[in-house]
Design a protein around this motif. Structure first.
Motif, PDB file in Angstrom:
ATOM      1  N   ILE A  77       0.986  -1.348  -0.130  1.00 15.71           N
ATOM      2  CA  ILE A  77      -0.255   0.253   0.326  1.00 15.71           C
ATOM      3  C   ILE A  77       0.528   1.464  -0.227  1.00 15.71           C
ATOM      4  O   ILE A  77       1.721   2.295   0.681  1.00 15.71           O
ATOM      5  CB  ILE A  77      -1.033   0.549   1.340  1.00 15.71           C
ATOM      6  CG1 ILE A  77      -1.493  -1.183   1.419  1.00 15.71           C
ATOM      7  CG2 ILE A  77      -1.902   1.134   0.937  1.00 15.71           C
ATOM      8  CD1 ILE A  77      -1.781  -1.953   2.792  1.00 15.71           C
ATOM      9  N   ALA A  78       0.566   2.214  -0.717  1.00 21.59           N
ATOM     10  CA  ALA A  78       1.796   3.147  -0.999  1.00 21.59           C
ATOM     11  C   ALA A  78       0.845   4.160  -0.711  1.00 21.59           C
ATOM     12  O   ALA A  78      -0.991   4.462  -1.204  1.00 21.59           O
ATOM     13  CB  ALA A  78       2.073   3.607  -2.301  1.00 21.59           C
ATOM     14  N   ILE A  79       0.941   5.334   0.407  1.00 21.17           N
ATOM     15  CA  ILE A  79       0.746   6.437   1.040  1.00 21.17           C
ATOM     16  C   ILE A  79       1.120   7.709   0.238  1.00 21.17           C
ATOM     17  O   ILE A  79       2.189   8.029   0.235  1.00 21.17           O
ATOM     18  CB  ILE A  79       1.014   6.692   2.358  1.00 21.17           C
ATOM     19  CG1 ILE A  79       0.208   4.845   3.153  1.00 21.17           C
ATOM     20  CG2 ILE A  79      -0.018   7.565   2.957  1.00 21.17           C
ATOM     21  CD1 ILE A  79      -0.964   4.956   3.017  1.00 21.17           C
ATOM     22  N   ALA A  80       0.447   7.703  -0.636  1.00 19.78           N
ATOM     23  CA  ALA A  80       0.774   9.379  -1.715  1.00 19.78           C
ATOM     24  C   ALA A  80       0.086  10.646  -1.555  1.00 19.78           C
ATOM     25  O   ALA A  80      -1.072  10.280  -0.621  1.00 19.78           O
ATOM     26  CB  ALA A  80       0.895   8.500  -2.983  1.00 19.78           C
ATOM     27  N   SER A  81       0.075  11.539  -2.389  1.00 21.29           N
ATOM     28  CA  SER A  81      -0.844  12.833  -2.223  1.00 21.29           C
ATOM     29  C   SER A  81      -0.131  13.301  -3.965  1.00 21.29           C
ATOM     30  O   SER A  81       0.930  12.907  -3.728  1.00 21.29           O
ATOM     31  CB  SER A  81      -0.343  13.586  -1.220  1.00 21.29           C
ATOM     32  OG  SER A  81       1.012  14.397  -1.005  1.00 21.29           O
ATOM     33  N   GLY A  82       0.000  14.170  -4.489  1.00 17.33           N
ATOM     34  CA  GLY A  82      -0.208  15.422  -5.062  1.00 17.33           C
ATOM     35  C   GLY A  82       0.825  16.642  -4.476  1.00 17.33           C
ATOM     36  O   GLY A  82       2.279  16.980  -3.834  1.00 17.33           O
ATOM     37  N   LYS A  83       0.094  17.851  -3.034  1.00 14.38           N
ATOM     38  CA  LYS A  83       0.587  18.151  -2.180  1.00 14.38           C
ATOM     39  C   LYS A  83       1.505  17.769  -1.498  1.00 14.38           C
ATOM     40  O   LYS A  83       0.783  16.626  -0.880  1.00 14.38           O
ATOM     41  CB  LYS A  83      -0.294  19.213  -1.567  1.00 14.38           C
ATOM     42  CG  LYS A  83      -0.245  20.385  -0.989  1.00 14.38           C
ATOM     43  CD  LYS A  83      -1.333  20.364  -1.183  1.00 14.38           C
ATOM     44  CE  LYS A  83      -1.205  22.087   0.131  1.00 14.38           C
ATOM     45  NZ  LYS A  83      -0.344  21.471   1.698  1.00 14.38           N
ATOM     46  N   GLY A  84       2.455  18.360  -0.637  1.00 16.03           N
ATOM     47  CA  GLY A  84       3.122  18.566   0.058  1.00 16.03           C
ATOM     48  C   GLY A  84       2.643  18.428   1.248  1.00 16.03           C
ATOM     49  O   GLY A  84       1.815  19.973   1.131  1.00 16.03           O
ATOM     50  N   THR A 111       3.964  14.215  -8.096  1.00 15.36           N
ATOM     51  CA  THR A 111       3.929  13.141  -9.361  1.00 15.36           C
ATOM     52  C   THR A 111       4.959  12.871 -10.335  1.00 15.36           C
ATOM     53  O   THR A 111       5.040  12.651 -11.473  1.00 15.36           O
ATOM     54  CB  THR A 111       2.822  14.411 -10.353  1.00 15.36           C
ATOM     55  OG1 THR A 111       2.996  15.147 -10.473  1.00 15.36           O
ATOM     56  CG2 THR A 111       1.343  14.307  -9.413  1.00 15.36           C
ATOM     57  N   SER A 112       6.486  13.451  -9.789  1.00 18.38           N
ATOM     58  CA  SER A 112       7.614  13.249 -10.460  1.00 18.38           C
ATOM     59  C   SER A 112       8.442  11.332 -10.771  1.00 18.38           C
ATOM     60  O   SER A 112       7.030  11.199  -9.878  1.00 18.38           O
ATOM     61  CB  SER A 112       8.266  14.163  -9.903  1.00 18.38           C
ATOM     62  OG  SER A 112       8.973  14.515  -9.385  1.00 18.38           O
TER      63      SER A 112
END
Lengths: 288, 112
Positions: free
Chosen positions: A3-10, A174-175
């Motif tokens: 499971i990856a916990i991600a976001s666009g915004k920091g 998103t890079s």
């Protein structure tokens, strides 16, 4: 399951979700939490365990052997990153720009650019009751997160089977580092906040995860702040809102003293139960 | 002296481009022959990485003695420039090329 916990915004709460979710799940099973935000890992601020393993991580970069070089310039032609450059009668290598792809080294007709290991960071593995916590950190001056993220995931894959719950605290944005951190995940949880910035960057993150063909869910943090546009966007795009963590001063207070929040605030714990249910509903191992 | 300005255009009245690696143009003035040469560097936009050293490498083709720019080259570009033994002057980011040249002549620019 990964499971990856991600976001666009920091700054939306990836680490808050990663650490609390790991601790919550660890009440009943073993969990592997990995901090892949190698430029600024911070999950470790909220978890303290016993250091059981540490290792230096290396990338490989070419080193110019003047005596073997014919100055043909092939190396700079094949480098996509301007990391190898012919300058007058010398070849300059810029280690921070090098992606370690071997092209210059392999295509050099006189083997004048052998690849040499260079330390880029450190990996540490901590153990605390049911949680294995792994974090990697780039050394100062290193620009590239991707090789370290890749090697950190390899360490996790080598040491833990996929039956374990593996949680990856990913870098923001998103890079390339985000792609590397999420591309192997079975499920991506995108943490956002109900603000204009939160929505804008959530959209970018959703587009990215769609290209990677990822199953995803959204966690709205600081719910109650801002407006309803994040919810509206998720509904319109059929993205499940898994949990809504309320905007509370108490959370900020606990966070800023390095404490977990789910165990202190009942309504937050309920949201983590929802996240847990969502994970098990989407577990490919369970549905077999 | 042959002087290279990082520039946003190709005229004496054009603005200095404060960036080194991603400068739009080179404006090169040869004080001895009073000749001007320009180079369009905009293709650098296509390079996601390593603009600094690449532009520095391009600069070597013009055999200049002095570089006048705005913010100053970054670490990688500077490694190249050091090899060349050129003089670098910064702080001309808000000037036109003409103003920057006059400032240089009057020792008003900071050496990098």
């Amino acid at each position: 399951m990964k499971i990856a916990i991600a976001s666009g915004k920091g700054g939306t709460g990836k680490t808050t979700v990663s650490t609390n979710l790991s601790a919550f799940l660890a009440e009943n099973q073993s969990v592997v939490l990995t901090d892949l935000d190698v430029e600024e890992p911070n999950s470790g601020l909220f978890l303290s365990g016993k250091l059981i393993h540490a290792e230096d991580k290396f990338k490989v970069i070419p080193e110019w052997k003047k005596e073997d070089c014919t100055l043909c310039g092939k190396c700079q032609e094949v480098c996509n990153f301007n990391a190898v450059m012919k300058l007058g009668k010398m070849i300059m290598v810029f280690p921070e720009l090098c992606h370690g792809c071997y092209a210059c080294s392999e295509l050099c007709p006189t083997n004048a650019l052998p690849m040499i290991p260079k330390k880029m960071g450190e990996l540490k593995h901590y153990k605390l009751s049911n949680i294995d916590f792994i974090e990697s950190k780039l050394i100062i001056g290193e620009e590239q997160a991707v090789p370290l993220i890749k090697q950190t995931i390899q360490y996790v894959d080598k040491n833990f089977s996929n039956d374990a719950i593996k949680i990856f605290d990913s870098p923001p944005g998103t890079s390339c580092p985000v792609i590397e951190a999420t591309k192997g995940a079975d499920l991506v949880l995108l943490v956002t906040e109900p603000t204009l910035f939160g929505l804008n960057d959530l959209k970018l993150a959703v587009e990215t995860m769609n290209i990677l063909n990822k199953k995803m869910g959204v966690i709205i943090n600081r719910f109650g702040l801002g407006d309803q546009n994040v919810e509206k966007y998720c509904k319109e795009n059929n993205i499940e809102i898994v949990a809504k963590i309320p905007n509370m001063r108490k959370i900020a207070e606990l966070y800023s003293s390095g404490k977990l929040i789910y165990s202190e605030i009942e309504e937050v714990k309920k949201e983590f139960e929802k996240i847990k249910d969502f994970i098990f509903k989407n577990n490919p191992e369970e549905s077999k | 002296m042959k002087i290279l300005f990082t520039a946003k255009g190709t005229e004496w009245n054009s603005k200095i481009d404060p960036r080194f690696g991603r400068t739009e143009y080179f404006f090169i003035y040869d004080e001895e022959t009073d000749k001007i040469e320009t180079f369009d560097n905009k293709a650098i936009e296509n390079d996601a990485h390593g603009a600094g050293p690449k532009t520095a490498q391009k600069m070597t083709e013009f055999k200049v003695n002095v570089l006048i720019t705005g913010n100053g080259p970054g670490g990688n570009a500077n490694t190249v420039i050091k090899q060349l033994g050129m003089k670098v002057y910064v702080g001309a980011g808000d000037m036109t090329i003409k103003e920057a040249y006059e400032a240089y002549k009057n020792n008003q620019l900071k050496e990098f």
